[in-house]
Scaffold this active site. Structure first.
Site, mmCIF file in Angstrom:
data_model
loop_
_atom_site.group_PDB
_atom_site.id
_atom_site.type_symbol
_atom_site.label_atom_id
_atom_site.label_comp_id
_atom_site.label_asym_id
_atom_site.label_seq_id
_atom_site.Cartn_x
_atom_site.Cartn_y
_atom_site.Cartn_z
ATOM 1 N N ASP A 176 0.828 -1.203 0.000
ATOM 2 C CA ASP A 176 0.000 0.000 0.000
ATOM 3 C C ASP A 176 0.871 1.265 0.000
ATOM 4 O O ASP A 176 1.869 1.330 0.731
ATOM 5 C CB ASP A 176 -0.860 -0.032 1.283
ATOM 6 C CG ASP A 176 -1.931 1.030 1.305
ATOM 7 O OD1 ASP A 176 -2.785 1.017 0.410
ATOM 8 O OD2 ASP A 176 -1.924 1.868 2.231
ATOM 9 N N GLU A 232 14.869 -14.906 0.573
ATOM 10 C CA GLU A 232 15.240 -15.960 1.542
ATOM 11 C C GLU A 232 14.270 -17.138 1.478
ATOM 12 O O GLU A 232 14.519 -18.191 2.048
ATOM 13 C CB GLU A 232 15.178 -15.398 2.975
ATOM 14 C CG GLU A 232 16.248 -14.397 3.306
ATOM 15 C CD GLU A 232 15.920 -13.660 4.610
ATOM 16 O OE1 GLU A 232 15.062 -14.134 5.391
ATOM 17 O OE2 GLU A 232 16.517 -12.596 4.821
HETATM 18 C C1 NOJ Z 1 -4.482 2.887 -0.850
HETATM 19 C C2 NOJ Z 1 -5.616 1.962 -0.524
HETATM 20 O O1 NOJ Z 1 -5.916 1.193 -1.665
HETATM 21 C C3 NOJ Z 1 -6.758 2.844 -0.093
HETATM 22 O O2 NOJ Z 1 -7.963 2.140 -0.013
HETATM 23 C C4 NOJ Z 1 -6.375 3.483 1.212
HETATM 24 O O3 NOJ Z 1 -7.386 4.393 1.597
HETATM 25 C C5 NOJ Z 1 -5.052 4.244 1.082
HETATM 26 N N1 NOJ Z 1 -4.055 3.521 0.351
HETATM 27 C C6 NOJ Z 1 -4.491 4.551 2.427
HETATM 28 O O4 NOJ Z 1 -4.013 3.367 3.026
#
Ligand code: NOJ
Length: 507
Positions: free
Chosen positions: A196, A244
């Site tokens: 993310d 790893e």
């Molecule tokens: C991207 C995620 O896909 C989204 O849903 C989220 O709100 C933001 N990152 C923050 O984590």
């Protein structure tokens, strides 16, 4: 002897938005047992892997992207034992499993953040986050200032909701925590991670003001909070950890970088495995735009010897059928674009519900939950997150027994999996045929763009000619065996807003 290419280089990965996929209870929310039960559905559809959105303990202010404990399962979604069962079942069925890693920020409920608040200014606990005495001009992606004042007068940075404080990736504790989190899930047997906000972990030194804070708030942008060169060192470290383990473990970056070249930098040979190609997702319905994105992506991906990815929808964007205009035409275009991307070399990432041709739902404002909406940043993302319709004639359409956490439109009665599965003309049947046909594509990964006029996007991959008719008129196409088309072909004519794969001899 040559080593076989890693499985992920040409996989079809299906995004399971856990809250909305399949519920086994009365909470109106999906759960891990629901996912485990429906895995045969995904095998039947023909995907290779699933990506599970965050199911970790979380106050759910951002639907799980606010993690309070990276090494457990939220009781709303099940338990670690349920996760293990799901994973074993998936592997038994030949499916790989990716889990979501959220390293840019924790939840404000994470013990570290509580300790930081309690320990006060100047403490090592605060050094894990970005506390400052004075805010800069950065804005939160979800609206308003990116800084929240604390009771003792310091401010902390949150590029997203104020319940999502950003970690300071110059701090050693942060590196150690995520090394351990990676190993925790790799030891359990996951095949990889979706990372993310991969472009946000390192901020420019000194946290300088943004030249244009509004522009830096969203989209494919650079700025002092995004896509900083130092971020790549983190992925070099993770590359070594993934290495790893046996079995081609992988990671795919969610990096909203400004250009395909910058996006591909996340998958250089010693970094992450792949990076979502949001340039393809952001392209409008336009032959010229499709051609340019595909051309540029393939050039840039070749430079780093990575495999491209293709994605049209996910839980953060308006569903592509709706983006392409909605209704019958939007659906036709959606299927044509999907068929086109499935013929390209690399991996395709699908989002749950697109195989049903679902459109963005206009969720009544009183039911909306997304912090983006509640902070005044437009309609929010709830419309693509409505729980899936599986069966039956009324909500919850076989998705558990409770009232869905977002209301399902009554029109979905004709779009359930049950309604579409035995109908050869349904979107579901088309997706299934397309995924099966994809397995028969030539090994060749070389793509040659073919000029068939300004309204046509066409390319050749080995013996297969792929044609997308982006114009308003039917298009005569070369004679050849139709391998699959997104609309019926008669008299060698491809309807408008349709795509086809032809087995055509090399010209
Ligand atoms: C991207 C995620 O896909 C989204 O849903 C989220 O709100 C933001 N990152 C923050 O984590």
């Amino acid at each position: 002897m040559t080593t076989p290419a890693p499985w992920w280089r040409d996989a079809v990965v299906y995004e399971v938005y856990v809250r909305s996929f399949a519920s086994t209870g009365d909470t109106g929310m999906g759960d891990l047992r629901g996912v485990a039960e429906r895995l045969p559905y995904l095998v039947d559809l023909g995907v290779d892997a699933v990506w599970l959105t965050p199911f970790y303990p979380s106050p759910q202010h951002d639907n799980g992207y606010d993690v309070a404990d990276y090494r457990d399962v939220d009781s709303r979604f099940g338990s670690l034992a349920d996760f293990d069962t799901l994973l074993a079942r998936a592997h038994g069925l030949g499916l790989r499993v990716l889990v979501d890693l959220v390293p840019n920020h924790t939840s404000s409920d994470h013990p570290w953040f509580r300790e930081a608040l309690a320990a006060g200014p100047g403490s090592p606990e605060r050094a894990r986050y970005l506390f400052r005495d004075k805010p800069n001009n950065w804005l939160s992606v979800f609206g308003g200032s990116a800084w929240q004042r604390t009771d003792d007068g310091q401010y902390y940075l949150h590029l997203f909701d104020r319940s999502q404080p950003d970690l300071d990736w110059t701090d050693d504790d942060v590196h150690t925590l995520f090394d351990e989190v990676l190993r925790f899930w790799l030891d359990r047997g996951v095949d990889g991670f979706r990372v993310d906000v991969a472009h946000g972990l390192r901020k420019a030194a000194g946290l300088p003001d943004a030249a244009d804070p509004v522009a830096a708030q969203s989209g494919l942008v650079t700025g002092p909070m995004w896509d900083q060169p130092e971020v790549h060192d983190i992925y070099r470290r993770w590359h070594r950890i993934l290495g790893e383990y046996d079995g081609d473990r992988m990671a795919v970056a969610e990096a909203w970088a400004a250009t395909p070249a910058r996006t591909m930098a996340y998958c250089r040979h010693d970094e992450l495995s792949q990076s979502f190609n949001f340039h393809w997702l952001e392209a409008p319905w336009s032959v010229a735009a499709f051609r340019e994105v595909v051309r540029e992506t393939l050039v840039e991906v070749a430079r780093v010897d990575a495999s491209p990815t293709w994605v049209l929808s996910n839980h953060d964007v308006v569903r592509h059928v709706t983006r392409y205009g909605g209704g019958a035409r939007g659906l036709a275009r959606g299927s044509a674009a999907t068929l086109t991307m499935l013929a390209l070399p690399g991996s395709a990432y699908l989002y749950q519900g697109e195989e049903l041709g679902l459109e963005q739902v206009d969720v009544p404002p009183a039911d909306r939950q997304d912090p983006e909406f509640h902070n005044g940043r437009g309609p929010g993302r709830d419309g693509c997150r409505v729980p899936l319709p599986w069966s039956g004639h009324e909500s919850p359409f076989g998705n558990g027994t409770g009232r869905p956490w977002l209301p399902q439109p009554p029109e979905w009665a004709t779009l359930t999996v049950e309604a579409q599965r035995n109908d050869p003309s349904s979107t579901w049947s088309f997706y299934r045929r397309a995924l099966a046909a994809r397995r028969g594509l030539p090994q060749a990964t070389e793509v040659t763009l073919v000029d068939l006029g300004p309204d046509v996007f066409a390319f050749r991959r080995g013996q297969v000619l792929v044609v997308l008719n982006g114009g308003d008129d039917p298009l005569p196409i070369p004679a050849g065996e139709v391998l699959i088309s997104s609309a019926p072909i008669e008299n060698d004519t491809l309807p408008a807003n349709a795509g086809v794969w032809l087995a055509a001899p090399a010209s």
